[in-house]
Structures are given as structure tokens and as C-alpha cells.
Motif scaffolding. Structure first.
Motif, PDB file in Angstrom:
ATOM      1  N   CYS B  32       0.833  -1.215   0.000  1.00  9.73           N
ATOM      2  CA  CYS B  32       0.000   0.000   0.000  1.00  9.73           C
ATOM      3  C   CYS B  32       0.858   1.252   0.000  1.00  9.73           C
ATOM      4  O   CYS B  32       0.617   2.185  -0.765  1.00  9.73           O
ATOM      5  N   LEU B  33       1.866   1.257   0.871  1.00  5.85           N
ATOM      6  CA  LEU B  33       2.732   2.431   0.966  1.00  5.85           C
ATOM      7  C   LEU B  33       3.492   2.650  -0.334  1.00  5.85           C
ATOM      8  O   LEU B  33       3.664   3.793  -0.772  1.00  5.85           O
ATOM      9  N   SER B  34       3.936   1.568  -0.961  1.00  7.46           N
ATOM     10  CA  SER B  34       4.654   1.702  -2.230  1.00  7.46           C
ATOM     11  C   SER B  34       3.738   2.289  -3.286  1.00  7.46           C
ATOM     12  O   SER B  34       4.148   3.182  -4.043  1.00  7.46           O
ATOM     13  N   ALA B  35       2.496   1.806  -3.326  1.00  9.50           N
ATOM     14  CA  ALA B  35       1.555   2.322  -4.322  1.00  9.50           C
ATOM     15  C   ALA B  35       1.270   3.797  -4.066  1.00  9.50           C
ATOM     16  O   ALA B  35       1.291   4.614  -5.000  1.00  9.50           O
ATOM     17  N   VAL B  36       1.037   4.131  -2.787  1.00  8.53           N
ATOM     18  CA  VAL B  36       0.760   5.535  -2.442  1.00  8.53           C
ATOM     19  C   VAL B  36       1.977   6.397  -2.765  1.00  8.53           C
ATOM     20  O   VAL B  36       1.845   7.505  -3.317  1.00  8.53           O
ATOM     21  N   TYR B  38       4.377   5.811  -4.955  1.00  3.76           N
ATOM     22  CA  TYR B  38       4.553   5.955  -6.408  1.00  3.76           C
ATOM     23  C   TYR B  38       3.580   6.986  -6.954  1.00  3.76           C
ATOM     24  O   TYR B  38       3.962   7.877  -7.725  1.00  3.76           O
ATOM     25  N   TYR B  39       2.316   6.884  -6.523  1.00  3.47           N
ATOM     26  CA  TYR B  39       1.299   7.821  -7.007  1.00  3.47           C
ATOM     27  C   TYR B  39       1.647   9.228  -6.556  1.00  3.47           C
ATOM     28  O   TYR B  39       1.555  10.191  -7.347  1.00  3.47           O
ATOM     29  N   ASP B  40       2.061   9.353  -5.284  1.00  6.01           N
ATOM     30  CA  ASP B  40       2.369  10.660  -4.724  1.00  6.01           C
ATOM     31  C   ASP B  40       3.540  11.306  -5.444  1.00  6.01           C
ATOM     32  O   ASP B  40       3.499  12.495  -5.805  1.00  6.01           O
ATOM     33  N   ILE B  41       4.586  10.507  -5.678  1.00  3.20           N
ATOM     34  CA  ILE B  41       5.775  11.056  -6.336  1.00  3.20           C
ATOM     35  C   ILE B  41       5.436  11.489  -7.764  1.00  3.20           C
ATOM     36  O   ILE B  41       5.825  12.581  -8.205  1.00  3.20           O
ATOM     37  N   ARG B  45       5.587  15.267  -9.067  1.00  2.00           N
ATOM     38  CA  ARG B  45       6.423  15.652 -10.218  1.00  2.00           C
ATOM     39  C   ARG B  45       5.579  16.385 -11.248  1.00  2.00           C
ATOM     40  O   ARG B  45       6.014  17.392 -11.828  1.00  2.00           O
ATOM     41  N   GLN B  46       4.369  15.900 -11.460  1.00  2.81           N
ATOM     42  CA  GLN B  46       3.482  16.539 -12.431  1.00  2.81           C
ATOM     43  C   GLN B  46       3.138  17.958 -11.976  1.00  2.81           C
ATOM     44  O   GLN B  46       3.173  18.905 -12.778  1.00  2.81           O
ATOM     45  N   GLU B  47       2.830  18.074 -10.662  1.00 12.63           N
ATOM     46  CA  GLU B  47       2.510  19.392 -10.109  1.00 12.63           C
ATOM     47  C   GLU B  47       3.707  20.326 -10.226  1.00 12.63           C
ATOM     48  O   GLU B  47       3.561  21.505 -10.556  1.00 12.63           O
ATOM     49  N   LEU B  48       4.878  19.746  -9.942  1.00  7.75           N
ATOM     50  CA  LEU B  48       6.092  20.578 -10.031  1.00  7.75           C
ATOM     51  C   LEU B  48       6.325  21.049 -11.452  1.00  7.75           C
ATOM     52  O   LEU B  48       6.722  22.201 -11.681  1.00  7.75           O
ATOM     53  N   ARG B  49       6.082  20.172 -12.406  1.00  6.02           N
ATOM     54  CA  ARG B  49       6.255  20.568 -13.814  1.00  6.02           C
ATOM     55  C   ARG B  49       5.335  21.744 -14.150  1.00  6.02           C
ATOM     56  O   ARG B  49       5.757  22.714 -14.778  1.00  6.02           O
ATOM     57  N   ILE B  50       4.084  21.605 -13.702  1.00  4.65           N
ATOM     58  CA  ILE B  50       3.114  22.679 -13.983  1.00  4.65           C
ATOM     59  C   ILE B  50       3.565  23.973 -13.310  1.00  4.65           C
ATOM     60  O   ILE B  50       3.558  25.051 -13.925  1.00  4.65           O
ATOM     61  N   ASN B  51       3.998  23.835 -12.043  1.00  7.36           N
ATOM     62  CA  ASN B  51       4.427  25.032 -11.299  1.00  7.36           C
ATOM     63  C   ASN B  51       5.648  25.689 -11.950  1.00  7.36           C
ATOM     64  O   ASN B  51       5.733  26.913 -12.036  1.00  7.36           O
ATOM     65  N   MET B 159      11.639  13.326  -1.768  1.00 10.99           N
ATOM     66  CA  MET B 159      10.372  12.633  -1.495  1.00 10.99           C
ATOM     67  C   MET B 159      10.621  11.190  -1.103  1.00 10.99           C
ATOM     68  O   MET B 159       9.941  10.647  -0.226  1.00 10.99           O
ATOM     69  N   ARG B 160      11.594  10.548  -1.766  1.00 16.68           N
ATOM     70  CA  ARG B 160      11.915   9.157  -1.415  1.00 16.68           C
ATOM     71  C   ARG B 160      12.404   9.069   0.029  1.00 16.68           C
ATOM     72  O   ARG B 160      12.018   8.183   0.784  1.00 16.68           O
TER      73      ARG B 160
END
Lengths: 177, 462
Positions: B32-36, B38-41, B45-51, B159-160
Motif C-alpha cells: 500500500c505504501l509503495s503504491a501511495v 509511487y502515485y504521490d511522487i 512531479r506533475q505538479e512541479l512541472r506545472i508550477n 520525497m523518497r
């Protein structure tokens, strides 16, 4: 036949010189102060907003026809010929239709008279490279400092006229009144 | 693969339950933590790209005047705002002709140079992510271009690290919660089993069972331990039941003996009846002699009965002692058989053989002989109960070279007695025995016992 060959050589030489001149003329002379002033005038038009601006802005030049020619060249090169209309004026002309009026240093003696004429017109932004122009009821002045041309803005006068200057332009201005 | 399973099977129920709870909780938490993560990272990253793209566009808008009016100082001042973001490594501002106008470099970047390409586009083959913004103002569609180089991998590393920290904390909390929880759960499950084990152990440690030794196993599984203890108790109980059955059979023999005794004891009326006929037909002297004879016979019968009873009682007690034992050694077998025959040899009671129709009545010495055979028979039965097969051969050798053979085969539990006593041979044999006793043979019954591979051969020299 001999005359014909001499004439042909002469013609080729002339054509070559003409083509070289045209080609060199296309290149923007970046170190030419007149060119820079003309470029700045074009750019100024993009950083100033008029209340009731028409589609095409009119830049009028008084006292420097060469600058006017450079303005035309720049507008054509930058694809702004449709958005900017360049006109050369003299003292006897009316400036009603002008949005930006450039008063050359050579017309310094007529400057007060021109400013008086334009004072009743709210939409005219007067630009000049006359020293302390903004202190003489002018709105934007060009100042040469260390071989670079800087801008001075009389923003309070512009506000009175209902003309808005882009904050970035105010930011780079050397002096703002 | 098998070794961990073997190790797991040896664990106690408590640790098995704890292990199961942990083996379910920790991998599921990890997944669960790995999935969360991965999704979070990826989202971050997507948010950071937009920002970063927004930041680049806003900065480009601010740089329009500087670029239009060639104000390098102001352009550098605006670009220097990037220093607050460590992810931005460099920013390069190109004019409309593709010439570098202004630049910004992060302090961590070793090479501080902007790629100056003729077309105004920088080299994008580096590890940086590049965001670009074309600077324009009203009708001036392209005053220049701003390229911002960012290093998103640094953000990912941060983040890791954060995820590892979160996972460590979560694991710690998980262990902190799961262990007492698993302990509580296992108590409710394994308590009855543990109680049963304790009860089994308390039974196992009873003083009566201390003599039994069992193999110790290296498992901690309570159920396996209970099973082992119950198996051992079962085997001991089986042995006890065998002893009880053997004792019961001995008691049955005693009962039969007492029944026989009761049958053979003659009542007063029977004796009177047997003598009354002769009594009235003879004269006084003969009658007196006869009465004396009867009295003598009665006295001797009484004495003989007492001796016989005493002997039988001793034999029964002797056999009973052996019956109660779980095993009998060869020495004990020899001793028991010899004792039986010694008792036979010491029997000095005169023997009377009477014949009534086809039935034989054996009294005195013969009874003792029968008792010996009975004893041996009972002994065979006890051996049979223990699952042992024995063959016992008894040979009575007389001085006139005539022999009497008895064979006892202890091969089946169903047959109580596997030897046959032929009447004619018995008759002859008993006569010989009587003859021996009367002559007081200088070589009393010598008993030879040979044991060989579940065969016991008994030779009695008369």
C-alpha cells in the motif's frame, strides 16, 4: 560591341553595389543610436495603453526624418506595419491623430510650442531625447548613459492624460516622476 | 523453501499466530505504501512541472520590458529570483536573434554556461528538465525566449527520503501495535490448547508414570506435544489393561479352583451314604476297623487338602506376582518352572487313583501335577497377552524309560489351553509317578530347562 561589353560590366557593377547596399540595409544596425531610438519607440507602443485606442497606433516624428524611415523599416521587419502607422510631422502640422509624438533633439526650440499644442490632447504621449524632457511637461524622455539609452517617465502626467504605462516599463525606467 | 516451513511447523502456536499476523500486516502495508508513494511522487512531479512552467511564464512576462529595452541589469535582477528555488539550476534568456541576453546559475552547478545555439534553442540532452517561455508583449510576438533548467530528480530524492522516513515510522508503530495485539489474540486462541498441554503434562509427571521414558522431540508446537503425551499415555494404559486382564484371568482361575473345590468336597450325607451299606453288613470288629479306617482316611484327606490348598495358594500368589509384571526375563521363567516342579517333588501325599465310568478322578499328587501344568498354562496365557509366542515342551521321564509328553503352545490368545492330555497315557504316567514316590527314589525329580528361540523344553526325570 566593345561599348556594349563596357556598358554591361558597368551595369553589373552597379547592380552588385545596389544589392549589397540593400542587404546591408536589411540588417539592423544595433549600434546606431537612431535605430535604437526607433526600436524603443516601437517597443514603447507595446507597453503603453490608451483609454480609447484605435486599432492602429500612430507614431509621429518631428524633426528627424531619418528616424521616421527607420521606424518604417522596423515595423515592416517586425510585422507591425498593420498595427503601427508612422507619420512625419512638422511644426505646422496638427497632432490630433498621433498616439506617440517623438520630438527630435533638433526641434528643441520648437518643443515648447509643440507641447503646448499637444497639451489639450489627452491621448498623445510625447517622447523626446531632449535633456530633462520629463521636467518640461514631456511624458517620456530618452537619456544616454554610458553609451546606452535609458528611459525617463513622467508617470503622473501620463496618469492625468489617462494613459497607462506597463509596470515593467516603469521598472526599467531610470527615473519616474 | 522447505527449511523455513519446517522451522515454522516447530514454532509454538503463540509465535505462529504472531508470525501470521506480521506476515499479513507488513507486506500489505509495504504494498500500500509503495503504491501511495509511487502515485504521490508521480503526482508531485506533475505538479512541479506545472508550477515550473507557470513560474517560467510569469518570469518571462516580467522580462519582456528588460528584453525590449535591452535592460540587462533589470533582467539579471529578475532572473536572480530563481536562487530561492534550489531545484532551478540555471536560466538562460535569449533575445529574438537567439543571442544570450541574460543568465542565472544555481550555486550547486559546476558548469556555468548557457548553450548558445544559433536557433536560440538550448541543448536538451542533459539530465535537466527544461521549461521554456516565449516572451511577447501585445503585437510583439517574440521578444525572446527564456529557458529554465530544473533538476526534478532532487525533489524525487527528497520525497523518497521522506517516504522511507514515513515507512520507518509506520513500521515502528505497526510493530508497536501489532505485537501486543497479536499477543492478545494468540492468548485467546492458544489458551485452551495450553491448558490442555499443562493438564497432559501434569498427568505425564505422575509418580506412577515416571518409570516410562520417551523420546524427546525438538518441536514447540503444543498440539504435537499433546499428541505425543497422549500416545505415551495410551501405550501405558494398554499395558495396564493387559495386566488387569492377566490378573482377571488369574482370579477366574481361582474362582474355577474354588468351584471345583466346592464340587469335590463331599457332604456329610454323601459320606454317610457311601459307608452305610457296608457298615450294617459287617460285624462289630470289622465295623470298628472300618470306622478306624474311615477316620484315618478322613484325617489324611484333611491333611492332604490343607497341604494342597497351601501349595495352590502359594503357586497362585507366585504366578500373580509374575502376571502383574509387564515383562518376564528368561531367568524368571526358569525359576518359576523349577519352583513348580520342586513343589511337585516335595509332595509326599499317597496317591489314590479311582475310576468311575469313563471319567478320571485325579487326587493328591496328580492334582499337584495338574496344578503345575495349569500354572504353566496360565503363564503361557500371560505371555500371549503380551503378544509373545512361546512353545513349552514338558517331558516326564520315568525309570522304565517310558515318558509322558506335554506340549503347551502359546500361539493364540483365543485358545485357553492348547495341550491335550490323553487318558491312557495319563493313567500310565500317574501310576509311574505313584510308584516313584512310594519307593522314595534316591534321585528326586530333577528338572532340566532348555530355552531356545521362544521354545522352553522342560525335562523331569522321575
Amino acid at each position: 560591341m566593345k561599348y556594349f561589353l563596357v556598358l554591361l560590366f558597368f551595369c553589373i557593377t552597379i547592380l552588385h553595389n545596389v544589392s549589397v547596399c540593400v542587404a546591408e540595409g536589411d540588417k539592423p544596425p544595433s549600434h546606431d543610436p537612431e535605430y535604437i531610438k526607433a526600436l524603443y519607440l516601437v517597443n514603447l507602443s507595446q507597453f503603453i495603453s490608451w483609454e480609447n485606442s484605435e486599432d492602429a497606433l500612430k507614431i509621429c516624428v518631428v524633426g528627424d526624418d531619418a528616424l521616421g524611415a527607420k521606424l518604417v523599416q522596423i515595423t515592416e521587419n517586425s510585422g507591425l506595419s498593420g498595427a503601427l502607422n508612422i507619420q512625419s510631422k512638422n511644426l505646422s502640422s496638427t497632432f490630433d491623430s498621433c498616439n506617440i509624438l517623438y520630438i527630435s533633439e533638433t526641434a528643441e526650440f520648437e518643443m515648447q510650442q509643440i507641447l503646448y499644442k499637444t497639451s489639450s490632447h489627452r491621448s498623445i504621449v510625447t517622447v523626446s531625447d531632449v535633456k530633462d524632457f520629463i521636467y518640461q511637461k514631456g511624458t517620456i524622455g530618452f537619456v544616454s548613459i554610458d553609451n546606452t539609452i535609458k528611459i525617463e517617465i513622467n508617470n503622473s502626467l501620463l496618469k492625468e492624460k489617462g494613459i497607462f504605462v506597463n509596470s515593467e516599463l516603469l521598472e526599467i525606467a531610470r527615473r519616474v516622476l | 523453501m522447505m527449511a523455513p516451513l519446517k522451522l515454522f511447523s516447530k514454532l509454538s502456536i503463540k509465535w505462529k499466530i504472531i508470525f501470521i499476523i506480521f506476515s499479513v500486516c507488513i507486506p500489505s502495508t509495504l504494498v500500500c505504501l509503495s503504491a501511495v508513494s509511487y502515485y504521490d511522487i508521480s503526482q508531485t512531479r506533475q505538479e512541479l512541472r506545472i508550477n515550473f512552467q507557470i513560474t517560467t511564464n510569469i518570469t518571462g512576462d516580467h522580462l519582456s520590458a528588460s528584453l525590449a529595452f535591452r535592460d540587462l541589469e533589470n533582467a539579471n535582477k529578475i532572473l536572480s529570483a530563481f536562487q530561492h528555488d534550489k531545484s532551478i539550476k540555471q536560466a538562460c534568456l535569449y533575445d529574438v536573434e537567439g543571442k544570450l541576453f541574460a543568465s542565472f546559475f544555481g550555486s550547486e552547478l559546476p558548469e556555468q554556461s548557457c548553450q548558445t545555439a544559433q536557433d536560440g534553442s538550448p541543448d536538451r540532452s542533459s539530465n535537466f528538465e527544461v521549461f521554456s517561455s516565449t516572451i511577447q508583449e501585445k503585437h510583439l510576438q517574440n521578444l525572446g525566449t527564456l529557458f529554465v533548467y530544473t533538476h526534478l530528480e532532487r525533489v524525487s530524492e527528497l520525497m523518497r527520503t521522506q517516504m522511507f522516513f514515513v515507512f520507518g515510522c509506520l513500521l515502528f508503530v505497526l510493530v508497536l501495535i501489532s505485537f501486543p495485539l497479536a499477543n492478545m489474540i494468540q492468548k485467546s486462541i492458544s489458551k485452551p490448547v495450553n491448558d490442555l498441554l499443562e493438564t497432559s503434562r501434569s498427568i505425564w509427571t505422575l509418580p506412577e508414570l515416571k518409570t516410562v521414558t520417551t523420546e524427546k522431540t525438538d518441536t514447540s508446537d503444543e498440539i504435537i506435544l499433546i499428541l505425543e503425551i497422549l500416545t505415551n499415555i495410551k501405550s501405558i494404559a494398554g499395558s495396564y489393561f493387559e495386566n488387569i486382564e492377566a490378573t482377571e484371568s488369574v482370579l477366574v482361575n481361582y474362582k474355577n479352583f474354588l468351584d471345583t473345590l466346592d464340587k469335590r468336597l463331599k457332604t456329610k450325607d454323601e459320606i454317610y451314604e457311601s459307608i452305610s451299606a457296608d457298615f450294617y453288613q459287617n460285624n462289630d470288629i470289622q465295623m470298628a476297623e472300618y470306622v478306624l479306617g474311615i477316620q484315618t482316611v478322613l484325617n489324611k484327606e484333611t491333611q492332604r487338602f490343607i497341604e494342597w490348598f497351601y501349595e495352590a495358594y502359594n503357586d497362585g500368589a507366585h504366578i500373580l506376582r509374575y502376571e502383574q509384571k509387564t515383562s518376564i526375563t528368561d531367568t524368571e521363567i526358569e525359576s518359576m518352572v523349577k519352583n513348580s516342579f520342586e513343589n511337585l517333588a516335595n509332595c509326599r501325599v499317597p496317591i489314590m487313583i479311582s475310576e468311575a465310568g469313563l471319567e478320571w478322578f485325579i487326587t493328591g499328587y496328580e492334582r499337584a501335577m495338574c496344578k503345575v501344568i495349569d500354572n504353566i498354562s496360565e503363564y503361557c496365557k500371560s505371555l500371549m497377552l503380551k503378544g509373545v509366542k512361546y512353545q513349552i515342551f514338558i517331558t516326564l521321564k520315568s525309570s522304565n524309560k517310558k515318558s509322558l509328553h506335554f506340549t503347551l503352545i502359546c500361539a493364540s490368545q483365543k485358545n485357553d489351553k492348547n495341550f491335550n492330555l490323553e487318558h491312557l497315557k495319563v493313567q500310565e504316567s500317574y501310576l509311574k509317578i505313584r510308584h516313584y514316590n512310594n519307593l522314595n527314589n534316591p534321585h528326586p525329580n530333577s528338572v532340566q530347562i532348555q530355552q531356545n528361540n521362544k521354545k522352553v523344553e522342560v525335562i523331569v526325570n522321575l
